[in-house]
Scaffold this active site. Structure first.
Site, PDB file in Angstrom:
ATOM      1  N   GLU A  76      33.737  42.589  38.098  1.00 30.35           N
ATOM      2  CA  GLU A  76      34.812  41.708  38.572  1.00 30.35           C
ATOM      3  C   GLU A  76      34.693  40.347  37.890  1.00 30.35           C
ATOM      4  OE1 GLU A  76      37.580  41.139  39.500  1.00 30.35           O
ATOM      5  OE2 GLU A  76      37.831  40.978  41.660  1.00 30.35           O
ATOM      6  N   ASP A  77      35.825  39.649  37.761  1.00 33.58           N
ATOM      7  CA  ASP A  77      35.803  38.350  37.098  1.00 33.58           C
ATOM      8  C   ASP A  77      35.241  37.249  38.001  1.00 33.58           C
ATOM      9  OD1 ASP A  77      38.002  38.435  38.800  1.00 33.58           O
ATOM     10  OD2 ASP A  77      39.467  37.826  37.289  1.00 33.58           O
ATOM     11  N   GLY A 135      41.655  40.669  35.363  1.00 34.54           N
ATOM     12  CA  GLY A 135      40.821  39.548  34.955  1.00 34.54           C
ATOM     13  C   GLY A 135      39.466  39.868  34.361  1.00 34.54           C
ATOM     14  N   ARG A 194      44.117  34.039  29.835  1.00 33.17           N
ATOM     15  CA  ARG A 194      43.086  35.085  29.936  1.00 33.17           C
ATOM     16  C   ARG A 194      42.327  35.282  28.620  1.00 33.17           C
ATOM     17  NH1 ARG A 194      43.928  37.845  34.826  1.00 33.17           N
ATOM     18  NH2 ARG A 194      46.090  38.143  35.464  1.00 33.17           N
ATOM     19  N   LYS A 241      32.420  31.614  43.603  1.00 37.09           N
ATOM     20  CA  LYS A 241      32.659  30.331  44.277  1.00 37.09           C
ATOM     21  C   LYS A 241      31.828  30.345  45.551  1.00 37.09           C
ATOM     22  CE  LYS A 241      37.262  29.493  42.421  1.00 37.09           C
ATOM     23  NZ  LYS A 241      38.698  29.342  42.695  1.00 37.09           N
ATOM     24  N   PHE A 248      39.984  25.394  40.800  1.00 40.30           N
ATOM     25  CA  PHE A 248      40.814  26.404  40.159  1.00 40.30           C
ATOM     26  C   PHE A 248      40.415  26.534  38.689  1.00 40.30           C
ATOM     27  CE2 PHE A 248      44.511  28.060  37.926  1.00 40.30           C
ATOM     28  CZ  PHE A 248      44.640  29.253  38.616  1.00 40.30           C
ATOM     29  N   ASP A 277      36.065  34.860  45.048  1.00 37.66           N
ATOM     30  CA  ASP A 277      36.537  33.617  45.668  1.00 37.66           C
ATOM     31  C   ASP A 277      36.283  33.695  47.171  1.00 37.66           C
ATOM     32  OD1 ASP A 277      37.877  31.379  46.495  1.00 37.66           O
ATOM     33  OD2 ASP A 277      39.738  31.799  45.453  1.00 37.66           O
TER      34      ASP A 277
HETATM   35  P1  IMP Z   1      39.121  36.823  46.643  1.00 35.74           P
HETATM   36  O1  IMP Z   1      39.600  37.992  47.445  1.00 35.74           O
HETATM   37  O2  IMP Z   1      39.559  35.517  47.252  1.00 35.74           O
HETATM   38  O3  IMP Z   1      37.653  36.856  46.367  1.00 35.74           O
HETATM   39  O4  IMP Z   1      39.955  36.916  45.305  1.00 35.74           O
HETATM   40  C1  IMP Z   1      39.399  37.049  44.077  1.00 35.74           C
HETATM   41  C2  IMP Z   1      40.487  37.196  43.033  1.00 35.74           C
HETATM   42  O5  IMP Z   1      41.345  36.048  43.034  1.00 35.74           O
HETATM   43  C3  IMP Z   1      39.882  37.273  41.648  1.00 35.74           C
HETATM   44  O6  IMP Z   1      39.705  38.610  41.248  1.00 35.74           O
HETATM   45  C4  IMP Z   1      40.881  36.534  40.786  1.00 35.74           C
HETATM   46  O7  IMP Z   1      41.826  37.458  40.293  1.00 35.74           O
HETATM   47  C5  IMP Z   1      41.573  35.577  41.717  1.00 35.74           C
HETATM   48  N1  IMP Z   1      41.011  34.203  41.600  1.00 35.74           N
HETATM   49  C6  IMP Z   1      40.136  33.609  42.447  1.00 35.74           C
HETATM   50  N2  IMP Z   1      39.826  32.369  42.054  1.00 35.74           N
HETATM   51  C7  IMP Z   1      40.515  32.157  40.910  1.00 35.74           C
HETATM   52  C8  IMP Z   1      40.602  31.023  39.999  1.00 35.74           C
HETATM   53  O8  IMP Z   1      39.976  29.947  40.158  1.00 35.74           O
HETATM   54  N3  IMP Z   1      41.417  31.191  38.928  1.00 35.74           N
HETATM   55  C9  IMP Z   1      42.113  32.341  38.685  1.00 35.74           C
HETATM   56  N4  IMP Z   1      42.057  33.418  39.504  1.00 35.74           N
HETATM   57  C10 IMP Z   1      41.276  33.323  40.612  1.00 35.74           C
HETATM   58 MG    MG Z   2      40.510  39.756  39.673  1.00 33.45          MG
END
Ligand code: IMP
Ligand code: MG
Length: 180
Positions: free
Chosen positions: A101-102, A45, A166, A133, A153, A105
């Site tokens: 990182e993108d 991402g 993407r 987030k 989302f 979450d």
């Molecule tokens: P975390 O471990 O929950 O912080 O996961 C983060 C990863 O989940 C990111 O690197 C994204 O690849 C994916 N992700 C989290 N939120 C979204 C979203 O709203 N859309 C698409 N991918 C997401």
């Molecule tokens: Mg990611």
């Protein structure tokens, strides 16, 4: 905008993303003056973010890419929560690392990544993320943050829905149920 079965509406326009990234790059240029940082980008991402950020970074710097597999299912062994491909200690040790990182979450993915890298003894370790987030992971320290977003989302600019979206230049959010 439609991807597969879902409709999305623009949340952050391409111009705003570019302006914000230029500002982040300026800060990085100042913070790393005289240094030779290594940008470590998390695939898939973060590739558009890295590509645009790199255009405005005016430092002698290097780039590496890693791919992560998360084992989030409860049935998976807790001893193998994730796997990072393509990283050797020699690459990290005594280097100034900026992880790219993108989106953060829950923060679980990035926590594991930072912990893993810390053990490889970098000189310094910082995090650049385009999106956060904040209501979900308030404690993750992001050194270079693009935008705070809500618990929605999102797709576009690296983020996907079912593998698609993407390549879009804006960031979009899921449209309300009534507009689907
Ligand atoms: P975390 O471990 O929950 O912080 O996961 C983060 C990863 O989940 C990111 O690197 C994204 O690849 C994916 N992700 C989290 N939120 C979204 C979203 O709203 N859309 C698409 N991918 C997401
Ligand atoms: Mg990611």
């Amino acid at each position: 905008m439609k991807l597969l079965d879902k409709r999305f509406t623009t949340l952050i326009a391409a111009e705003s993303i570019q302006t914000r990234i230029q500002t982040l790059a300026k800060t990085i240029n100042t913070d790393y003056k005289g240094k030779n940082p290594l940008f470590l980008t998390i695939l898939n991402g973060a590739f558009p973010f890295l590509a645009d950020l790199a255009k405005y970074v005016d430092l002698p710097c290097e780039f590496e890419f890693v791919k992560i597999s998360s084992y989030k299912g409860e049935t998976q062994a807790k001893t193998l929560p994730f796997m990072m491909l393509g990283i050797e200690q020699a690459l990290i040790q005594d280097r100034d690392i900026i992880v790219v990182e993108d989106i953060i979450d829950t923060g679980k993915t990035i926590e594991m990544v930072m912990h893993y890298l810390e053990a490889k003894k970098p000189r310094s370790l910082k995090l650049a993320a385009l999106l956060h987030k904040s209501s979900i992971a308030p404690n993750v320290k992001i050194d270079y943050l693009g935008f705070e977003v809500g618990d929605e989302f999102l797709v576009g600019y690296g983020l996907d829905y079912g593998g698609l979206g993407r390549n879009l230049q804006d960031v979009y959010k899921l449209a309300p149920e009534t507009e689907q």
